[in-house]
Structure formats: C-alpha cells, structure tokens
Write an enzyme that holds these catalytic residues in place. Structure first.
Site, PDB file in Angstrom:
ATOM      1  N   GLY A 194       5.999  15.029   2.134  1.00  0.00           N
ATOM      2  CA  GLY A 194       6.275  15.762   3.259  1.00  0.00           C
ATOM      3  C   GLY A 194       5.276  16.238   3.976  1.00  0.00           C
ATOM      4  O   GLY A 194       4.193  15.799   3.926  1.00  0.00           O
ATOM      5  N   HIS A 246       3.426  13.538   9.337  1.00  0.00           N
ATOM      6  CA  HIS A 246       2.601  13.521  10.507  1.00  0.00           C
ATOM      7  C   HIS A 246       2.878  12.153  11.101  1.00  0.00           C
ATOM      8  O   HIS A 246       3.652  11.161  10.411  1.00  0.00           O
ATOM      9  CB  HIS A 246       1.162  13.916  10.413  1.00  0.00           C
ATOM     10  CG  HIS A 246       0.440  13.016   9.035  1.00  0.00           C
ATOM     11  ND1 HIS A 246       0.659  11.671   9.085  1.00  0.00           N
ATOM     12  CD2 HIS A 246       0.134  13.648   7.768  1.00  0.00           C
ATOM     13  CE1 HIS A 246      -0.060  11.312   7.755  1.00  0.00           C
ATOM     14  NE2 HIS A 246      -0.449  12.389   7.004  1.00  0.00           N
ATOM     15  N   HIS A 276       3.025   9.009   8.427  1.00  0.00           N
ATOM     16  CA  HIS A 276       4.011   9.144   7.743  1.00  0.00           C
ATOM     17  C   HIS A 276       5.048   8.452   8.809  1.00  0.00           C
ATOM     18  O   HIS A 276       6.025   7.353   8.304  1.00  0.00           O
ATOM     19  CB  HIS A 276       4.853  10.386   7.406  1.00  0.00           C
ATOM     20  CG  HIS A 276       3.876  11.228   6.339  1.00  0.00           C
ATOM     21  ND1 HIS A 276       3.362  12.233   6.429  1.00  0.00           N
ATOM     22  CD2 HIS A 276       3.507  10.856   5.062  1.00  0.00           C
ATOM     23  CE1 HIS A 276       2.654  12.514   5.821  1.00  0.00           C
ATOM     24  NE2 HIS A 276       2.684  11.841   4.662  1.00  0.00           N
ATOM     25  N   GLN A 317       0.845  14.598 -10.212  1.00  0.00           N
ATOM     26  CA  GLN A 317      -0.155  13.900  -9.661  1.00  0.00           C
ATOM     27  C   GLN A 317      -1.157  14.728  -9.210  1.00  0.00           C
ATOM     28  O   GLN A 317      -2.245  14.425  -8.667  1.00  0.00           O
ATOM     29  CB  GLN A 317       0.176  13.043  -8.585  1.00  0.00           C
ATOM     30  CG  GLN A 317       0.794  13.475  -7.242  1.00  0.00           C
ATOM     31  CD  GLN A 317       1.373  12.386  -6.258  1.00  0.00           C
ATOM     32  OE1 GLN A 317       2.488  11.812  -6.427  1.00  0.00           O
ATOM     33  NE2 GLN A 317       0.363  12.260  -5.224  1.00  0.00           N
ATOM     34  N   GLN A 327      -1.914   2.172   3.966  1.00  0.00           N
ATOM     35  CA  GLN A 327      -3.363   1.598   3.709  1.00  0.00           C
ATOM     36  C   GLN A 327      -4.322   2.889   3.632  1.00  0.00           C
ATOM     37  O   GLN A 327      -5.178   2.667   3.000  1.00  0.00           O
ATOM     38  CB  GLN A 327      -3.809   0.848   4.941  1.00  0.00           C
ATOM     39  CG  GLN A 327      -5.008   0.139   4.535  1.00  0.00           C
ATOM     40  CD  GLN A 327      -5.281  -0.646   3.343  1.00  0.00           C
ATOM     41  OE1 GLN A 327      -4.218  -1.446   3.018  1.00  0.00           O
ATOM     42  NE2 GLN A 327      -6.411  -0.786   2.573  1.00  0.00           N
ATOM     43  N   LYS A 328      -3.924   4.144   4.171  1.00  0.00           N
ATOM     44  CA  LYS A 328      -4.827   5.103   4.068  1.00  0.00           C
ATOM     45  C   LYS A 328      -4.994   5.571   2.373  1.00  0.00           C
ATOM     46  O   LYS A 328      -6.343   5.781   2.314  1.00  0.00           O
ATOM     47  CB  LYS A 328      -4.196   6.520   4.640  1.00  0.00           C
ATOM     48  CG  LYS A 328      -4.509   7.690   4.358  1.00  0.00           C
ATOM     49  CD  LYS A 328      -5.765   8.207   4.790  1.00  0.00           C
ATOM     50  CE  LYS A 328      -5.953   9.632   4.787  1.00  0.00           C
ATOM     51  NZ  LYS A 328      -5.836  10.268   3.287  1.00  0.00           N
TER      52      LYS A 328
HETATM   53  P1  AMP Z   1       1.663  11.498   1.430  1.00  0.00           P
HETATM   54  O1  AMP Z   1       2.742  12.579   1.755  1.00  0.00           O
HETATM   55  O2  AMP Z   1       0.490  12.317   1.413  1.00  0.00           O
HETATM   56  O3  AMP Z   1       1.998  11.220  -0.207  1.00  0.00           O
HETATM   57  O4  AMP Z   1       1.656  10.188   1.930  1.00  0.00           O
HETATM   58  C1  AMP Z   1       3.029   9.276   2.006  1.00  0.00           C
HETATM   59  C2  AMP Z   1       2.914   7.816   2.395  1.00  0.00           C
HETATM   60  O5  AMP Z   1       2.218   8.005   3.806  1.00  0.00           O
HETATM   61  C3  AMP Z   1       1.803   7.281   1.677  1.00  0.00           C
HETATM   62  O6  AMP Z   1       2.145   5.816   1.529  1.00  0.00           O
HETATM   63  C4  AMP Z   1       0.425   7.384   2.358  1.00  0.00           C
HETATM   64  O7  AMP Z   1      -0.410   6.399   2.261  1.00  0.00           O
HETATM   65  C5  AMP Z   1       1.324   7.422   3.710  1.00  0.00           C
HETATM   66  N1  AMP Z   1       0.145   7.730   4.776  1.00  0.00           N
HETATM   67  C6  AMP Z   1      -0.474   8.921   4.619  1.00  0.00           C
HETATM   68  N2  AMP Z   1      -1.513   9.349   5.781  1.00  0.00           N
HETATM   69  C7  AMP Z   1      -1.220   8.222   6.363  1.00  0.00           C
HETATM   70  C8  AMP Z   1      -2.061   7.720   7.566  1.00  0.00           C
HETATM   71  N3  AMP Z   1      -2.863   8.352   8.220  1.00  0.00           N
HETATM   72  N4  AMP Z   1      -1.790   6.277   8.056  1.00  0.00           N
HETATM   73  C9  AMP Z   1      -0.716   5.651   7.383  1.00  0.00           C
HETATM   74  N5  AMP Z   1      -0.213   5.920   6.271  1.00  0.00           N
HETATM   75  C10 AMP Z   1      -0.207   7.134   5.614  1.00  0.00           C
END
Ligand code: AMP
Length: 277
Positions: A28, A31, A34, A58, A145-146
């Site tokens: 959540g 941005h 996502h 995690q 890929q981040k």
């Molecule tokens: P998170 O909400 O941080 O767990 O991220 C959810 C998904 O979004 C994960 O697969 C992240 O790798 C991806 N994600 C987060 N930030 C970015 C970004 N700047 N560019 C591409 N994917 C992202």
C-alpha cells in the site's frame, strides 16, 4: 472494482475472474512504481488482482512496521483509476490467525544482502507471498526490479515449489531526479531527500565505469563509496556487485551483474540497484 477483506469473500469472487489473472502484491501507500506494475498486469491479463497488506512478519523488531505509511482510501481510488478488478486487503488476523505456524525459507539467496542486513525478512516475504499466491491463484505475478533480491527470491520459490505462476519483473520507476520511488521516501526530510539522489548517481557511475572498461568490482565499489561519501547525511550499509541470479559477490564484473546497495539517511534506509550491461 471489488474490495474484499477476507479469504472467504475472495474465494466467492475468484470464479468470476477470467484467466489469465495478473496479480500485484503491495504494502500500500501506492506510488507510480506500484501503479506501473498494475498497468503492466492490466495490459497483459483480462483480470487484475491487487493486494494491500503491510506484512508484519517481514519487519524486524526494531524496524518501521508501526510507522509504515498507510492510506487505504487513496490507494483504492488510484487502483480504481488503473482498472484493477479486485483488491484484497486483509486485516492481520486473516493472514496470521493465532495458530498460524508454517513458513517458507528460500535458503542461500535469502541470506545475503538484504537478508543479512534484515534477518528473517525474506522468510516473512516468502511466506506471505506464498500465502497470497494460494489465495489469489494468479497466472502471472508482477514484482518491481527496485527490490531486486526479492524478485530473485520469489522466482526461486515459485520454481522450487512448482507454483505454476509466472513471475514478471517490472523496471524501477524513478522521480525526475533519479531517486527510486518508495513508500519510505516520505520519511526523508528536505535535506535528506536532496542528498538521497546520490544513490542513483552512484549506480550511474558504476554503469559508466563498467561501460568504459573497468571490470574490477573493488575499484567500482571504491568510487561509488567516495561519491556517496560526499553527501554528509549518507551512511552506507553495503554496496554489492553480484551475479544477478546466484547473488554471489563478483571480483570481476560481468555483463548483467547486479549492483545494489543500502544507504541510510538518518532513520531512513533506502535501497536501489542497477543491472549493468
Ligand atoms: P511494496 O509496497 O514496497 O512491498 O512494493 C510492492 C511492489 O512494488 C514490489 O514488487 C516492489 O518491488 C514494487 N515497487 C516498489 N517501488 C517500485 C518502483 N520505484 N518501481 C517499480 N516497482 C516498485
């Protein structure tokens, strides 16, 4: 767009999803990064499921689980706009009932880099993603890929456990100055935010050194360290140059090596990476 909070409700709606189902798991506070995952899922599948769940297992005991930013109303409005079909946003008790007691460990790949810096992190990630995969039963799942190591770990889990899910990598989405988008960027104060662009600059430097013929990993790491060191608020946790599949550290940099790092700015820990080539 359907919004469901329980596994039972998800199961009721699951038969309505036309295959292939694309799935985007998130924590959540969405941005553009996502949303790019959602857009790619939307473009490649007749059905798109998104989960929003800040996964407690995690986070380490001293990490930011409690203060992790949350804004479900805004998230849902953004997902509606992107055309998601179903959003699964369970409360913690739904994902971890009191007698929950099964865990997924991905071994060596999960022990280095982020796994070394954050013990138990990938056990929590792999377990929640496995559980989400079993609930959503997608055909394809989209990851950024981040979080390069997360991607490697999830791909390995899906392959080792024959999950029958195609894990798809989506390129990192960046701010105009190059900072990788992250929900955690909101923790940065103005000065930290300005200096944080150095992560991207250091990755670009690594790419340039490699393209100019430098293949010595230590030499590249030293130059990256010196560049980051010019920003007084930056505190390097690690800089790694590793094989992108095994995550073994490299002495000699090769095509498609993964250059990754974790750098702290005050309380905020940022990660970023690039695949050189
Ligand atoms: P998170 O909400 O941080 O767990 O991220 C959810 C998904 O979004 C994960 O697969 C992240 O790798 C991806 N994600 C987060 N930030 C970015 C970004 N700047 N560019 C591409 N994917 C992202």
């Amino acid at each position: 767009m359907k919004i469901v909070k329980t596994i039972a409700d998800f199961n009721k709606l699951r038969p309505e999803l036309t295959a292939p189902v694309g799935f985007v798991p998130t924590m959540g506070y969405l941005h553009e990064g996502h949303l790019e995952l959602v857009r790619q899922a939307r473009a490649e599948n007749p059905s798109v499921a998104v989960s929003i769940f800040v996964n407690p297992t995690q986070f380490g005991p001293k990490e930011d689980f409690k203060q992790y930013p949350r804004d479900p109303e805004r998230d849902l409005a953004l997902l509606e706009k992107e055309g998601a079909d179903i959003v699964f946003m369970p409360p913690a008790e739904e994902m971890y009932p009191p007698d929950f007691n099964s865990w997924v460990e991905v071994g060596k790949l999960a022990e280095r880099l982020e796994g070394a810096a954050r013990p138990g992190h990938f056990r929590g990630v792999a377990t929640v993603v496995a559980r989400l995969f079993n609930i959503v039963r997608p055909d394809k799942a989209y990851f950024g890929q981040k979080d390069a190591q997360q991607l490697v770990v999830i791909k390995k889990m899906a392959a080792d456990l024959d999950m029958g899910i195609e894990v798809i990598a989506v390129p990192t989405v960046r701010e105009p100055d190059g900072l990788a988008m992250s929900s955690r960027n909101t923790y940065l104060n103005d000065e930290e935010r300005k200096q944080a662009v150095v992560l991207y600059q250091a990755l670009k430097l690594a790419q340039k050194l490699y393209s100019d013929g430098e293949k010595d990993a230590k030499a590249i790491r030293e130059q990256m360290t010196a560049l980051i060191g010019q920003q007084p608020l930056a505190d390097i946790e690690y800089i790694s140059i590793a094989d992108a599949e095994t995550l073994d550290e490299l002495d000699t940099v090769k095509q498609s090596a993964l250059v990754s790092m974790a750098v702290r700015f005050g309380k905020t820990r940022l990660i970023d990476n690039v695949v050189v080539g």
